[in-house]
Motif scaffolding. Structure first.
Motif, PDB file in Angstrom:
ATOM      1  N   GLU A 201      13.227 -10.407  23.699  1.00 20.52           N
ATOM      2  CA  GLU A 201      12.000 -10.391  24.139  1.00 20.52           C
ATOM      3  C   GLU A 201      10.439 -11.048  23.598  1.00 20.52           C
ATOM      4  OE1 GLU A 201       9.788  -5.889  23.987  1.00 20.52           O
ATOM      5  OE2 GLU A 201      11.101  -6.581  25.685  1.00 20.52           O
ATOM      6  N   ALA A 202       9.905 -11.726  24.308  1.00 20.73           N
ATOM      7  CA  ALA A 202       8.388 -12.115  24.534  1.00 20.73           C
ATOM      8  C   ALA A 202       7.419 -10.513  23.337  1.00 20.73           C
ATOM      9  CB  ALA A 202       7.868 -12.622  25.093  1.00 20.73           C
ATOM     10  N   SER A 203       7.118 -11.089  22.983  1.00 21.01           N
ATOM     11  CA  SER A 203       6.294 -10.057  22.059  1.00 21.01           C
ATOM     12  C   SER A 203       4.663  -9.982  22.158  1.00 21.01           C
ATOM     13  CB  SER A 203       6.022 -10.244  20.460  1.00 21.01           C
ATOM     14  OG  SER A 203       5.485 -11.318  19.941  1.00 21.01           O
ATOM     15  N   GLY A 204       4.298  -8.917  22.283  1.00 21.73           N
ATOM     16  CA  GLY A 204       2.484  -8.371  22.695  1.00 21.73           C
ATOM     17  C   GLY A 204       1.957  -8.864  23.895  1.00 21.73           C
ATOM     18  N   ASP A 205       0.993  -8.381  24.254  1.00 22.13           N
ATOM     19  CA  ASP A 205       0.185  -8.753  26.128  1.00 22.13           C
ATOM     20  C   ASP A 205       0.125 -10.021  25.664  1.00 22.13           C
ATOM     21  OD1 ASP A 205       0.411  -6.397  26.019  1.00 22.13           O
ATOM     22  OD2 ASP A 205      -1.905  -5.524  25.314  1.00 22.13           O
ATOM     23  N   ALA A 213      -0.111 -19.176  25.195  1.00 25.96           N
ATOM     24  CA  ALA A 213       0.346 -18.002  24.807  1.00 25.96           C
ATOM     25  C   ALA A 213       1.205 -17.605  25.535  1.00 25.96           C
ATOM     26  CB  ALA A 213      -0.671 -17.097  25.918  1.00 25.96           C
ATOM     27  N   VAL A 214       1.966 -18.260  27.249  1.00 21.69           N
ATOM     28  CA  VAL A 214       2.841 -18.102  27.966  1.00 21.69           C
ATOM     29  C   VAL A 214       4.364 -19.062  27.509  1.00 21.69           C
ATOM     30  CG1 VAL A 214       4.028 -18.897  30.160  1.00 21.69           C
ATOM     31  CG2 VAL A 214       1.946 -17.707  30.212  1.00 21.69           C
ATOM     32  N   MET A 215       3.881 -20.342  26.751  1.00 23.80           N
ATOM     33  CA  MET A 215       4.642 -21.139  26.230  1.00 23.80           C
ATOM     34  C   MET A 215       5.230 -20.681  24.525  1.00 23.80           C
ATOM     35  SD  MET A 215       6.634 -23.524  26.564  1.00 23.80           S
ATOM     36  CE  MET A 215       6.185 -24.843  27.838  1.00 23.80           C
ATOM     37  N   ALA A 216       4.526 -20.145  24.290  1.00 21.46           N
ATOM     38  CA  ALA A 216       4.978 -19.770  22.819  1.00 21.46           C
ATOM     39  C   ALA A 216       5.225 -18.498  23.064  1.00 21.46           C
ATOM     40  CB  ALA A 216       3.422 -18.853  21.903  1.00 21.46           C
ATOM     41  N   GLY A 217       5.517 -17.211  24.070  1.00 16.55           N
ATOM     42  CA  GLY A 217       6.225 -16.192  24.550  1.00 16.55           C
ATOM     43  C   GLY A 217       7.663 -16.911  25.153  1.00 16.55           C
ATOM     44  N   LEU A 218       7.548 -17.972  26.146  1.00 19.36           N
ATOM     45  CA  LEU A 218       8.463 -18.774  26.430  1.00 19.36           C
ATOM     46  C   LEU A 218       9.662 -18.905  25.499  1.00 19.36           C
ATOM     47  CD1 LEU A 218       8.002 -20.628  29.874  1.00 19.36           C
ATOM     48  CD2 LEU A 218       8.831 -18.331  29.217  1.00 19.36           C
ATOM     49  N   ARG A 219       8.991 -19.823  24.194  1.00 18.83           N
ATOM     50  CA  ARG A 219      10.006 -19.859  23.073  1.00 18.83           C
ATOM     51  C   ARG A 219      10.742 -19.110  22.203  1.00 18.83           C
ATOM     52  NH1 ARG A 219       4.896 -23.838  21.929  1.00 18.83           N
ATOM     53  NH2 ARG A 219       6.228 -25.757  23.053  1.00 18.83           N
ATOM     54  N   GLU A 220       9.457 -17.869  22.440  1.00 23.74           N
ATOM     55  CA  GLU A 220       9.759 -16.850  21.959  1.00 23.74           C
ATOM     56  C   GLU A 220      12.151 -15.313  22.277  1.00 23.74           C
ATOM     57  OE1 GLU A 220       8.603 -12.654  19.481  1.00 23.74           O
ATOM     58  OE2 GLU A 220       6.939 -13.849  20.844  1.00 23.74           O
ATOM     59  N   ALA A 221      11.275 -16.100  23.425  1.00 22.99           N
ATOM     60  CA  ALA A 221      12.073 -15.013  24.666  1.00 22.99           C
ATOM     61  C   ALA A 221      13.703 -15.665  24.749  1.00 22.99           C
ATOM     62  CB  ALA A 221      11.795 -14.745  25.543  1.00 22.99           C
ATOM     63  N   TYR A 222      13.019 -17.608  24.475  1.00 20.73           N
ATOM     64  CA  TYR A 222      14.490 -18.029  25.018  1.00 20.73           C
ATOM     65  C   TYR A 222      15.408 -18.717  24.062  1.00 20.73           C
ATOM     66  CZ  TYR A 222      14.236 -18.535  29.843  1.00 20.73           C
ATOM     67  OH  TYR A 222      14.254 -18.038  31.578  1.00 20.73           O
ATOM     68  N   ALA A 223      14.892 -18.522  22.981  1.00 22.87           N
ATOM     69  CA  ALA A 223      15.043 -18.361  20.815  1.00 22.87           C
ATOM     70  C   ALA A 223      16.159 -20.206  21.209  1.00 22.87           C
ATOM     71  CB  ALA A 223      16.375 -17.529  20.420  1.00 22.87           C
ATOM     72  N   ASP A 224      17.366 -19.527  20.566  1.00 23.63           N
ATOM     73  CA  ASP A 224      18.226 -20.843  21.116  1.00 23.63           C
ATOM     74  C   ASP A 224      18.214 -21.243  22.308  1.00 23.63           C
ATOM     75  OD1 ASP A 224      19.672 -19.124  21.126  1.00 23.63           O
ATOM     76  OD2 ASP A 224      20.533 -18.984  19.442  1.00 23.63           O
ATOM     77  N   ALA A 225      18.487 -20.902  22.637  1.00 21.95           N
ATOM     78  CA  ALA A 225      18.601 -21.372  24.540  1.00 21.95           C
ATOM     79  C   ALA A 225      18.214 -22.771  24.496  1.00 21.95           C
ATOM     80  CB  ALA A 225      18.337 -20.653  25.410  1.00 21.95           C
ATOM     81  N   TYR A 226      18.469 -23.792  23.728  1.00 20.83           N
ATOM     82  CA  TYR A 226      18.364 -25.263  23.544  1.00 20.83           C
ATOM     83  C   TYR A 226      18.331 -25.989  25.249  1.00 20.83           C
ATOM     84  CZ  TYR A 226      23.064 -26.882  23.160  1.00 20.83           C
ATOM     85  OH  TYR A 226      23.760 -27.174  23.429  1.00 20.83           O
ATOM     86  N   TRP A 227      18.951 -25.499  26.602  1.00 19.70           N
ATOM     87  CA  TRP A 227      19.586 -26.184  27.559  1.00 19.70           C
ATOM     88  C   TRP A 227      17.648 -26.015  28.226  1.00 19.70           C
ATOM     89  CZ3 TRP A 227      22.929 -22.478  24.737  1.00 19.70           C
ATOM     90  CH2 TRP A 227      22.618 -21.824  25.538  1.00 19.70           C
ATOM     91  N   VAL A 228      18.007 -25.477  28.010  1.00 22.76           N
ATOM     92  CA  VAL A 228      16.363 -24.034  28.978  1.00 22.76           C
ATOM     93  C   VAL A 228      15.078 -25.387  28.837  1.00 22.76           C
ATOM     94  CG1 VAL A 228      15.273 -22.461  30.003  1.00 22.76           C
ATOM     95  CG2 VAL A 228      17.158 -22.162  28.857  1.00 22.76           C
TER      96      VAL A 228
END
Length: 466
Positions: A201-205, A213-228
């Motif tokens: 999951e995305a970390s922090g508030d 901040a949202v894009m950083a959270g999305l990259r963290e949450a989706y991790a290696d799901a490169y197709w998203v």
């Protein structure tokens, strides 16, 4: 890989598992692949080889169950399994009969992949070798999801010694719904050793108004799901029509107690206009949500010319034992409003008030008073969405007079996802925080839209010579 981890005796380390990932990550295709492996692959421990490595073998009598609260909800996983097997080498090598419902062996060998629901005859007492439960954040008491899970769990435990297991996938759950996903999450927090809980999951508030901040959270949450398409998801999150609950739970994969707030306080406050009061003989539309006890009964008006909301009646449980709404006072207030203003359209939830609503329709006309049962998901979902969209300045006009009681009811609303969209609920079943004023406001807003579409504002202007 951890799902298939074993101890030095060849026994599973984990008897159940939960995979929690954001929407679009690819949970369902993974479940489908596991179903295929469990059906025809060497997925059970056989023995250790000469160098101490485990050797696998096929399940002798494979029964893979794809479970959901309804047959339609099993379709995604079933179709994915069929797509993986149809016209593949496995279809001929293993002599598979790939039907729309069952997948089994053409040779008559025992074993199958099958869908099961709360109404399935084989739900109680079956001996599955693997149970797959998709989207368990939707499995709640009201749709028999908890019953289905508990039954399947009992079935699996009967043959757990032979390697039978249950796996579920989920998005971040709504803490107010007591879903199967929430129960599994709480079991993980309690330290259940046989549960594999896999979550990224995305970390922090995260401030949803901060794109970086949202894009950083999305990259963290989706991790290696490169197709998203993360840019597309960022755009959806920034859209004011997307509730914060959706952004946090379904895209950032975060569980947040207040993420399911329907309309934020600052948004509602920005719609207040305390001047320009409602005057006698002005054209209005009415929304009525009634109860008998415990909940509130509310009457809200929406002025036709500008969509401004006014709370015209509120009867709330005052905490006294045996409190019931004064139905005579409610009826009198409705007649007073019809006498004082020009009511062009009224939408009333008839639950508990069927006879009274029928009497209003007889007195004021069935072209003015309409029933709107709020327990019908699809019409209510559409009305809620329109109100939410207009509150964010994306559609028709919506204002209010700053009434604190109406603001309180709006603030108490929490969203809950259904198959047709989002409906509103209290923060918990036992909560004393009322939301009936919000429901009445939605009905009034909907009634105004119907009146405008019917041309009633124009008709009145002509009659007044304006």
């Amino acid at each position: 890989m951890w799902l298939y981890a074993i101890d030095d005796q060849g026994r599973w380390l984990y008897s159940t598992a939960s995979l929690r990932r954001p929407k679009g990550h690819g949970k369902t295709p993974l479940l489908a692949a596991l179903a295929v492996i469990e059906f025809i692959g060497p997925c059970r421990f056989s023995h250790w080889d000469k160098v101490g490595m485990p050797v696998g073998t096929r399940v002798a009598l494979p029964l893979v169950q794809i479970a959901a609260t309804s047959i339609d909800q099993t379709a995604n996983t079933r179709d994915m399994v069929r797509g993986m097997l149809a016209e593949s080498p496995a279809e001929e090598v293993y002599q598979l009969d790939i039907g729309k419902g069952l997948i089994q062996f053409r040779t008559g060998r025992p074993g199958r992949i099958e869908p099961v629901t709360s109404s399935s005859r084989g739900l109680e007492g079956a001996r599955p070798t693997m149970v797959i439960c998709d989207e368990t954040h939707h499995w709640v008491d009201s749709n028999a999801g908890v019953y289905v899970w508990e039954t399947l769990d009992r079935n699996v435990r009967k043959t757990s010694g032979a390697g039978s297991r249950l796996i579920e996938t989920t998005n971040a759950h709504n803490p107010a719904e007591n879903s199967v996903a929430q129960r599994t999450y709480e079991a993980m927090l309690a330290g259940t050793s046989s549960l594999l809980y896999d979550c990224v999951e995305a970390s922090g508030d995260i401030d949803l108004k901060d794109p970086e901040a949202v894009m950083a959270g999305l990259r963290e949450a989706y991790a290696d799901a490169y197709w998203v398409d993360l840019d597309g998801i960022l755009t959806a999150i920034q859209d004011p029509r997307t509730p914060a609950a959706v952004a946090y739970r379904f895209y950032l994969n975060k569980i947040q107690e207040t993420a399911d707030t329907w309309i934020e306080k600052d948004v509602w406050d920005s719609l207040a206009e305390e001047d320009d009061p409602l005057l006698p003989r002005e054209q209005i539309a009415l929304g009525f949500d009634g109860s008998v006890k415990n909940d509130a009964t509310c009457l809200v008006a929406s002025r036709l010319r500008d969509g401004k909301l006014f709370l015209l009646g509120l009867w709330e449980d005052d905490g006294r034992p045996g409190w019931e709404v004064d139905a005579i006072a409610v009826d009198a207030r409705v007649h007073e409003v019809f006498k004082k203003y020009r009511v062009e359209w009224m939408m009333a939830d008839p639950y508990y008030w069927q006879t009274t609503v029928n009497q209003w329709a007889m007195e004021y006309g069935d072209k003015v008073v309409y029933e709107f049962p709020t327990n019908r998901d699809r019409p209510m979902v559409e009305a809620i969405e329109r109100f939410h969209t207009d509150a964010h300045g994306m559609g028709q006009a919506l204002k209010h007079d700053g009434n604190r009681d109406l603001a309180r009811h709006i603030a108490n609303c929490r969203t809950r996802e259904t198959r047709t969209g989002y409906v509103l609920q209290k923060e918990s079943q036992r909560s004393k925080k009322k939301i009936d004023g919000a429901i009445a406001a939605i009905l009034a807003h909907e009634a105004r839209a119907e009146a405008l579409a019917d041309g009633r504002l124009r008709k009145r202007k002509k009659m007044l010579g304006l």
